[in-house]
Design an enzyme around this catalytic site. Structure first.
Site, PDB file in Angstrom:
ATOM      1  N   SER A  87      41.402  54.086  22.193  1.00 47.52           N
ATOM      2  CA  SER A  87      40.285  54.851  21.645  1.00 47.52           C
ATOM      3  C   SER A  87      39.360  53.963  20.824  1.00 47.52           C
ATOM      4  O   SER A  87      39.768  52.930  20.291  1.00 47.52           O
ATOM      5  CB  SER A  87      40.798  55.974  20.754  1.00 47.52           C
ATOM      6  OG  SER A  87      41.523  56.891  21.531  1.00 47.52           O
ATOM      7  N   GLN A  88      38.134  54.428  20.716  1.00 50.71           N
ATOM      8  CA  GLN A  88      37.150  53.781  19.854  1.00 50.71           C
ATOM      9  C   GLN A  88      37.720  53.736  18.428  1.00 50.71           C
ATOM     10  O   GLN A  88      38.386  54.688  18.000  1.00 50.71           O
ATOM     11  CB  GLN A  88      35.904  54.652  19.924  1.00 50.71           C
ATOM     12  CG  GLN A  88      34.781  54.292  19.025  1.00 50.71           C
ATOM     13  CD  GLN A  88      33.833  55.472  18.879  1.00 50.71           C
ATOM     14  OE1 GLN A  88      34.154  56.587  19.297  1.00 50.71           O
ATOM     15  NE2 GLN A  88      32.699  55.226  18.286  1.00 50.71           N
TER      16      GLN A  88
END
Lengths: 236, 799
Positions: A87-88
């Site tokens: 994930s970011q």
């Protein structure tokens, strides 16, 4: 001159495409990490000190594939193979903060993936239980996490069933969103506990869903606004 | 066989192979990636046609003098490359992923390599055809006939192959057609190299056909994700003209879309069906007398609970679980429309026992037809409930369906559905929730406008919707919702932890009792749409106005004019993931235009020789390139509805057009190459197309229920006649040109090719933005221009 230009252009193009393989030093990575926290996370409203410290401490570049290391601290999710992503950074921080982890918390993570989210949680809480269904990913995550933490337990299995022996959990982080929320997970969530689930296609995690189990066992959910960006404003 | 006969036969075979190769590549790339990405690759590959024209213009004399040995060798080489081009791109070194294009620079050289690999067979193949056309400009009618006839037959061959062998086996087989063409066309003097290359080709083709392997799809496609699960295996695989059908089994594959959080049971394990690697549905396990179905714990239970539907129509009912839910309610009769006959056959045979004989149930009639076709011919029927399939996919589909024409979800379709409802009838459609909300709002706008068009003054009394954490189910009722129904919905919402979104008398508190959202404006937008406030639809950042038959792109939400605004909100790198499908078409068009300019037009412009009257050549052959493709696209679109089978419509239109045009080009040889013929025939085509612009749809609508033979005859007439005349235009133009300046003929070939390259994506873009009527209008204008060029030839050709 013409030949030189052509050769130069070819070298430049080659460098452009292989530049992803360049490696930074440990200090440079740390600087990148601090900048990431400053510009992508705290500037967007994440204020929980434990979360921010954890994001500063965990070397994200160790949890991405080698070819992606250069981009590890960029403001975006990255591919880790098998159709999965890490994930970011902001999403990881947001999901960590929203479940309000404390030093005594026991957290279940469904979808270990790269192991990065578990590492961030392990910096804050007492115990992290993480499950990965894709064997190669689970084995990689186990190797990396075991080398760094003694409070993370990795299981390679179908997350549907949760981890009943260690239930109930104070919070559940579902990093691999599914079309349904498995009833055993709801069951294994402590009353008053929270579950956080990202909703979106790969590289596009714009919405998070928070599931809360009331003290009476009643379940409610909330779609959180697109956490990656500013709130969506309509033209009118 | 005489040399010329061999050459013409070889040309036909080779043309058949080229078109079949193009179609098979589109199918294969759709399986590996997505269907509109296939257009992108094909547009690049088709540049081979344009680039061959360029090479011909640059080295005309040299190529023509070597044509005796070169043409057969080019055909053989083209076939040789066709045989293994796809398999090379599946080697790890050349594997790219469309999703990764936006996040990994290293994907770009891989993509470029893919382009090159696909370009080579088209380039070599087109060069052979181009040389023949120019060398035999005097008999162009005969050669063009062979080319078009071969192309038409090639379309039919590939259709047959899709239904009978695995898609990865198709290119090696059709590559052998070109190899045969090469050997056939070569005289005794030049046969050795062709025979040698042919022998190697045969060996490679045999190996690739015998060892097809499984196609590795993008890691982000549904089937790849399923195959990552423990114990996953493909338990059924069958090629079909609708696509490759595969069934995957794994103990971790479950199906319960947006299941209620009050559900405490076991979510059942289901086998998943994939078509071309995309999730299609599950293999249901139906049991006679089954009381509750897993979908009864989703919002899809509501329409079944508020009435006792006796007769049910299920549109696009391929998803097996929905059908099983319907049958578990024991309605008197269900008509289910499933356009994928391969899946139906599979469920009625291989999985008949597993699914409890669901698809063979006495009270179920399955219609393998396109839904609109069924609706138009079912005016004598009456239903208590019409169920549409769940729209969108979990977490949003990133616009991958944006360019999928969906005639089930247009206003015209809902109007037909409304007319089939009994007095207490109800139409229901569910959708995954997406963010920013688009699909749900478009459905609501469509239902509201349908009700208003049917004279309902206050749609709010006829509309209900229920939302869960991930789903919304809409219900449009012919009669206002009764108090009893409203209370039933409220009660069930409470039981399943769902919230009413639309209900007569609903309160804000009720709307977010179990599922809250930070999006405070959503409810007010919903209310304004139901009240008929058009401004809210017009002002919304995404396209949420109802789809129509003229613009049947229900899943297209992107407004090109709003890209800057959306970039400001989401950052530019996210836009592709919001509406990827449409952007790919825009990028394809831009890329095709630039590459056509660089590789076709620019080299031609660099020719030192001055060409007189290049404007006429450019206008005439450019207009033909665009006009022909635009008409083809329109006819496919119209006949899909008419026949109800997209694949059959596609093949019927393409083959009839090409064969009729081929006949036209053959007849053109009888006409002298003087300007008044292309001018006159161009005018006839223009008038015909003008007639079609206004009357084709009404003619088709009024005969849609006619017997099949009548429909086939009418179609042959409607497609064949203008195509026959269109067949005259290219050869007459080439002959005219070669009679006064032969050096311009490669120009014509190049321009025609390059504009054909961009016209597919251009037509798509025009259709999405302004509708199919505009595409037709542009086609009319194109043939008008072609006619005008010859009517006023002195102004254009400077004779």
């Amino acid at each position: 001159m013409g030949t030189f230009n052509k050769t130069g252009a070819a070298v430049f193009i080659l460098l452009f495409f292989i530049s992803g393989f360049n490696q930074l030093t440990a200090d440079e990575y740390e600087r990148e990490r601090n900048r990431m926290v400053r510009t992508q996370i705290s500037s967007r409203g994440i204020s929980d000190r434990a979360t921010l410290d954890a994001m500063r401490n965990v070397p994200r570049h160790l949890y991405v594939p080698d070819v992606q290391r250069r981009y590890a601290y960029q403001d975006r999710p990255l591919p880790i193979g098998y159709g999965q992503t890490i994930s970011q950074p902001f999403i990881v921080a947001f999901m960590t903060e929203i479940i309000e982890p404390g030093p005594d918390s026991k957290i279940l993570e469904i979808g270990a993936g790269s192991g990065y989210q578990a590492a961030v949680l392990a910096e804050i809480v007492d115990q992290v239980y993480t499950i990965e269904i894709i064997r190669p990913l689970g084995e990689q995550a186990r190797q990396k996490l075991n080398a760094q933490y003694d409070n993370v337990y990795v299981k390679i299995a179908d997350g549907y069933h949760g981890w009943e022996e260690h239930a109930p959990f104070d919070a559940i982080v579902v990093t691999a969103a599914a079309e349904y929320i498995p009833p055993p997970l709801v069951e294994q969530l402590r009353e008053g506990g929270k579950m956080i689930i990202p909703v979106g296609s790969p590289f596009q995690m714009q919405q998070l869903m928070l599931v809360e189990k009331g003290e009476d066992g009643r379940i409610s959910t909330r779609s959180l606004m697109p956490v990656r960006f500013v709130p969506f404003e309509r033209a009118n | 066989m005489r040399p010329m006969t061999r050459l013409i036969t070889g040309l036909g075979l080779h043309s058949a192979a080229l078109i079949a190769f193009q179609l098979s590549l589109m199918q294969l790339i759709s399986i590996v990636q997505w269907h509109h990405f296939a257009y992108m690759i094909i547009s690049i590959a088709m540049l081979g046609f344009g680039a061959s024209g360029t090479l011909l213009a640059l080295s005309r004399e040299r190529l023509l003098s070597a044509s005796g040995w070169l043409v057969p060798l080019l055909m053989t080489a083209s076939g040789f490359f066709m045989i293994f081009a796809f398999r090379i791109t599946r080697l790890e070194l050349f594997q790219f992923d469309v999703y990764l294009l936006f996040v990994e620079r290293a994907q770009f050289p891989v993509l470029a390599a893919n382009y090159l690999i696909y370009f080579i067979p088209f380039f070599t193949g087109a060069l052979a055809i181009g040389i023949l056309f120019i060398k035999h400009a005097g008999q162009i009618g005969t050669y063009y006939f062979s080319n078009l006839l071969g192309s038409g037959i090639g379309g039919l061959i590939v259709l047959f192959l899709f239904g009978n062998i695995y898609p990865q086996q198709v290119p090696p087989l059709i590559g052998l057609l070109s190899v045969t063409a090469g050997i056939l066309s070569s005289g005794r003097r030049h046969i050795l190299p062709n025979i040698s290359l042919g022998a190697v080709s045969v060996l490679v083709a045999i190996y690739l056909i015998a060892q097809p392997g499984r196609i590795e799809t993008s890691q982000y496609k549904g089937i790849s994700q399923a195959m990552n699960l423990p114990g996953a295996e493909v338990i059924y695989s069958k090629p079909d003209i609708h696509g490759l059908i595969e069934v995957v089994s794994s103990p971790a594959l479950r199906f319960a879309p947006a299941l209620s959080l009050s559900f405490t049971g076991e979510v059942p394990v289901k086998k998943n069906i994939f078509v071309n690697g995309d999730f299609f549905g599950v293999v249901p396990e139906y049991k006679t007398g089954q009381k509750a179905h897993i979908l009864d714990y989703t919002t899809q239970v509501f329409p079944w609970e508020i009435g006792k539907p006796g007769k049910v129509l299920m549109i696009d009912a391929g998803e097996g679980a929905t059908l099983a839910q319907a049958m578990s309610r024991r309605p008197k009769h269900v008509d289910a429309i499933i356009d994928n006959g391969g899946v139906v056959e599979m469920m009625q045979t291989v999985f008949a026992e597993h699914s409890g004989g669901l698809y063979l149930h006495d009270s179920l009639d399955i219609h393998v037809v396109e839904a609109r076709n069924f609706l138009a011919s079912a005016s004598d029927k009456e239903y208590d409930m019409i169920v549409l399939p769940q729209q969108e996919s979990f977490g949003g589909s990133a616009g991958i369906n944006a360019l999928q024409e969906n005639y089930s979800m247009t206003l015209e379709s809902f109007s037909l559905m409304w007319d089939l409802l009994g007095p207490e009838g109800i139409i229901t459609v569910s959708t995954w929730t997406d963010y920013p909300p688009r699909t749900s709002l478009k459905i609501l706008a469509t239902l509201t406008e349908t009700a208003r068009n049917k004279g309902i003054g206050s749609p709010v009394q006829h509309l209900a919707a229920v939302k869960s954490w991930g789903n919304i189910t809409f219900m449009l009722k012919k009669q206002p919702f009764s108090l009893e129904a409203v209370e039933k919905i409220r009660h069930l919402c409470e039981e399943l932890y769902f919230d009413p979104l639309l209900l007569p008398g609903v309160t804000l508190e009720e709307r977010q009792r179990y599922h809250m959202s930070d999006d405070a404006e959503f409810f007010s937008i919903v209310d304004r749409i139901v009240e008929g406030d058009k401004k809210v639809i017009e002002d919304y950042s995404f396209m949420i106005s109802p789809a129509t038959d003229n613009k049947p792109y229900f899943s297209q939400f992107l407004r090109l004019g709003n890209i800057r605004e959306l970039s400001g909100i989401y950052t530019t790198d996210q836009i592709p993931f919001l509406e990827l499908g449409y952007l790919i078409v825009v990028v394809t068009l831009i890329q095709g235009t630039i590459l056509a300019f660089i590789f076709i037009i620019l080299p031609l412009l660099r020719l030192r020789k001055s060409h007189r009257g290049k404007g006429g050549t450019l206008l005439y052959f450019g207009a033909l390139g665009i006009g022909y493709m635009f008409v083809e696209i329109i006819l496919i679109q119209r006949f899909v509805l008419y026949f109800g089978h997209p694949v059959y419509a596609l093949s019927a239109v393409i083959s009839t057009m090409l064969i009729a045009s081929g006949a036209g080009s053959l007849c053109s040889g009888r006409l002298p190459a003087i300007a008044r013929f292309p001018a006159g025939i161009g005018l006839i085509i223009t008038l015909m197309l003008l007639f079609y612009t206004f009357f084709l749809t009404p003619v088709l609508q009024s005969t849609i229920s006619s017997p099949l033979t009548v429909k086939v005859m009418l179609s042959l007439l409607l497609i064949g006649v203008p195509s026959f005349f269109k067949g005259f235009m290219f050869p007459l133009g080439i002959r005219y040109l070669s009679s006064y300046d032969a050096s311009q003929t490669p120009w014509a070939w190049g321009i025609n090719g390059s504009l054909s390259v961009i016209s597919t994506s251009l037509a798509m873009l025009i259709a999405v933005e302004t509708g199919f009527m505009t595409v037709m209008t542009v086609a009319v204008v194109c043939y008008g221009i072609a006619s005008t060029v010859f009517a006023f030839r002195k102004n254009f050709f400077r004779i």
